[in-house]
Write an enzyme that holds these catalytic residues in place. Structure first.
Site, mmCIF file in Angstrom:
data_model
loop_
_atom_site.group_PDB
_atom_site.id
_atom_site.type_symbol
_atom_site.label_atom_id
_atom_site.label_comp_id
_atom_site.label_asym_id
_atom_site.label_seq_id
_atom_site.Cartn_x
_atom_site.Cartn_y
_atom_site.Cartn_z
ATOM 1 N N LYS A 11 65.815 47.738 -13.217
ATOM 2 C CA LYS A 11 64.558 48.496 -13.160
ATOM 3 C C LYS A 11 64.109 48.731 -11.708
ATOM 4 O O LYS A 11 64.575 48.049 -10.784
ATOM 5 C CB LYS A 11 63.471 47.742 -13.941
ATOM 6 C CG LYS A 11 63.762 47.621 -15.445
ATOM 7 C CD LYS A 11 62.569 46.970 -16.159
ATOM 8 C CE LYS A 11 62.819 46.843 -17.653
ATOM 9 N NZ LYS A 11 61.618 46.294 -18.366
ATOM 10 N N TYR A 51 61.594 54.714 -24.356
ATOM 11 C CA TYR A 51 60.743 53.641 -24.886
ATOM 12 C C TYR A 51 59.871 54.116 -26.060
ATOM 13 O O TYR A 51 58.830 53.519 -26.327
ATOM 14 C CB TYR A 51 59.848 53.086 -23.778
ATOM 15 C CG TYR A 51 60.526 52.073 -22.872
ATOM 16 C CD1 TYR A 51 60.983 50.848 -23.367
ATOM 17 C CD2 TYR A 51 60.700 52.322 -21.512
ATOM 18 C CE1 TYR A 51 61.594 49.908 -22.540
ATOM 19 C CE2 TYR A 51 61.311 51.385 -20.674
ATOM 20 C CZ TYR A 51 61.746 50.177 -21.207
ATOM 21 O OH TYR A 51 62.345 49.244 -20.387
ATOM 22 N N PHE A 59 50.514 49.130 -23.271
ATOM 23 C CA PHE A 59 51.263 49.153 -22.016
ATOM 24 C C PHE A 59 52.189 50.360 -21.887
ATOM 25 O O PHE A 59 52.882 50.513 -20.887
ATOM 26 C CB PHE A 59 52.053 47.845 -21.843
ATOM 27 C CG PHE A 59 53.075 47.558 -22.926
ATOM 28 C CD1 PHE A 59 54.326 48.159 -22.893
ATOM 29 C CD2 PHE A 59 52.783 46.681 -23.970
ATOM 30 C CE1 PHE A 59 55.272 47.904 -23.876
ATOM 31 C CE2 PHE A 59 53.727 46.412 -24.960
ATOM 32 C CZ PHE A 59 54.966 47.035 -24.911
ATOM 33 N N ASN A 114 59.807 43.349 -14.686
ATOM 34 C CA ASN A 114 60.616 42.179 -15.021
ATOM 35 C C ASN A 114 62.113 42.396 -14.766
ATOM 36 O O ASN A 114 62.965 41.804 -15.423
ATOM 37 C CB ASN A 114 60.332 41.739 -16.466
ATOM 38 C CG ASN A 114 60.561 42.860 -17.461
ATOM 39 O OD1 ASN A 114 61.023 43.942 -17.094
ATOM 40 N ND2 ASN A 114 60.249 42.612 -18.714
ATOM 41 N N HIS A 117 66.426 45.501 -18.127
ATOM 42 C CA HIS A 117 66.277 45.861 -19.544
ATOM 43 C C HIS A 117 67.551 45.521 -20.292
ATOM 44 O O HIS A 117 68.644 45.604 -19.730
ATOM 45 C CB HIS A 117 66.022 47.371 -19.690
ATOM 46 C CG HIS A 117 66.140 47.836 -21.120
ATOM 47 N ND1 HIS A 117 65.099 47.765 -22.006
ATOM 48 C CD2 HIS A 117 67.207 48.308 -21.822
ATOM 49 C CE1 HIS A 117 65.513 48.198 -23.203
ATOM 50 N NE2 HIS A 117 66.783 48.540 -23.111
ATOM 51 N N GLU A 128 70.342 53.558 -27.357
ATOM 52 C CA GLU A 128 70.088 53.481 -25.914
ATOM 53 C C GLU A 128 71.315 53.864 -25.084
ATOM 54 O O GLU A 128 71.186 54.522 -24.055
ATOM 55 C CB GLU A 128 69.596 52.078 -25.554
ATOM 56 C CG GLU A 128 68.213 51.799 -26.145
ATOM 57 C CD GLU A 128 67.636 50.451 -25.742
ATOM 58 O OE1 GLU A 128 66.447 50.225 -26.011
ATOM 59 O OE2 GLU A 128 68.369 49.615 -25.162
HETATM 60 P P1 ADP Z 1 61.942 43.538 -23.639
HETATM 61 O O1 ADP Z 1 62.193 44.395 -22.418
HETATM 62 O O2 ADP Z 1 62.079 42.080 -23.338
HETATM 63 O O3 ADP Z 1 62.773 43.979 -24.822
HETATM 64 P P2 ADP Z 1 59.678 44.846 -24.925
HETATM 65 O O4 ADP Z 1 60.687 45.699 -25.624
HETATM 66 O O5 ADP Z 1 58.652 44.170 -25.748
HETATM 67 O O6 ADP Z 1 60.405 43.732 -24.026
HETATM 68 O O7 ADP Z 1 58.895 45.730 -23.851
HETATM 69 C C1 ADP Z 1 59.576 46.704 -23.084
HETATM 70 C C2 ADP Z 1 59.097 46.586 -21.661
HETATM 71 O O8 ADP Z 1 57.706 46.929 -21.608
HETATM 72 C C3 ADP Z 1 59.155 45.188 -21.050
HETATM 73 O O9 ADP Z 1 60.423 44.844 -20.565
HETATM 74 C C4 ADP Z 1 58.130 45.302 -19.942
HETATM 75 O O10 ADP Z 1 58.638 46.020 -18.827
HETATM 76 C C5 ADP Z 1 57.053 46.137 -20.621
HETATM 77 N N1 ADP Z 1 56.031 45.303 -21.308
HETATM 78 C C6 ADP Z 1 56.201 44.618 -22.467
HETATM 79 N N2 ADP Z 1 55.060 43.976 -22.818
HETATM 80 C C7 ADP Z 1 54.156 44.269 -21.856
HETATM 81 C C8 ADP Z 1 52.793 43.912 -21.625
HETATM 82 N N3 ADP Z 1 52.140 43.121 -22.461
HETATM 83 N N4 ADP Z 1 52.174 44.401 -20.520
HETATM 84 C C9 ADP Z 1 52.841 45.197 -19.645
HETATM 85 N N5 ADP Z 1 54.116 45.588 -19.803
HETATM 86 C C10 ADP Z 1 54.789 45.124 -20.880
HETATM 87 MG MG MG Z 2 62.730 45.711 -25.939
#
Ligand code: ADP
Ligand code: MG
Length: 144
Positions: A11, A51, A59, A114, A117, A128
């Site tokens: 990312k 997404y 978010f 974070n 992905h 994806e």
């Molecule tokens: P993951 O990437 O672990 O699969 P999710 O699919 O739930 O997590 O969310 C997609 C992405 O959205 C996350 O990796 C993160 O970048 C962002 N995200 C998820 N939850 C939050 C939140 N509560 N606040 C801000 N950004 C979030």
């Molecule tokens: Mg996810």
């Protein structure tokens, strides 16, 4: 476990830190073979499409903005149980909750930024991978 393909993204926050090499090293250490890779600067619309499953969540808009704020390095990984394995190497979504030694614990900044992905299921992985790669952009080869 079955041989699987999964989608990984380095990312924009990780790109800014200059850690492509560290992240790809973890992939290789965990037997995740890179079979496709490309550098992209997503438009906000393309990030929203990727997404789409999160549309309507609080978010969502910030996430699409973040993912289109800088370069993304997108990879297709292959290996035994690659989908769950890559999720384990990444760690929990929130770096504060991610297990020690995971990429998100080591390189994540916060729950949004974070670092990486990974697809979360076989169905998601198929969607994806095809969102970013044409079949001819994935290359089969033997290693190790
Ligand atoms: P993951 O990437 O672990 O699969 P999710 O699919 O739930 O997590 O969310 C997609 C992405 O959205 C996350 O990796 C993160 O970048 C962002 N995200 C998820 N939850 C939050 C939140 N509560 N606040 C801000 N950004 C979030
Ligand atoms: Mg996810």
């Amino acid at each position: 476990m079955a041989n699987e393909r999964t989608l990984a993204i380095i990312k924009p926050d990780a790109m800014e830190k200059g850690i492509i090499g560290d992240i790809v090293q973890r992939m290789e250490e965990h037997n995740l073979k890179v079979i496709g890779g490309k550098m992209l600067k997503l438009t906000k619309e393309r990030a929203e499409g990727f997404y789409a499953v999160h549309k309507g969540k609080p978010f969502f808009n910030d996430l699409a903005k973040f993912m289109s704020s800088g370069p993304c390095f997108v990879l297709c990984l292959e290996g035994e149980g690659a989908i769950i394995r890559w999720r384990e190497v990444m760690g929990a979504t929130n770096p504060e909750e991610a297990a020690e030694g995971t990429l998100r614990a080591d390189f994540g900044t916060d729950i949004q930024c974070n670092a990486v992905h990974g697809s979360d299921s076989a169905e998601t992985a198929r969607f994806e991978v095809s969102y970013f790669f044409e079949p001819h952009e994935l290359v089969q080869y033997e290693w190790m």
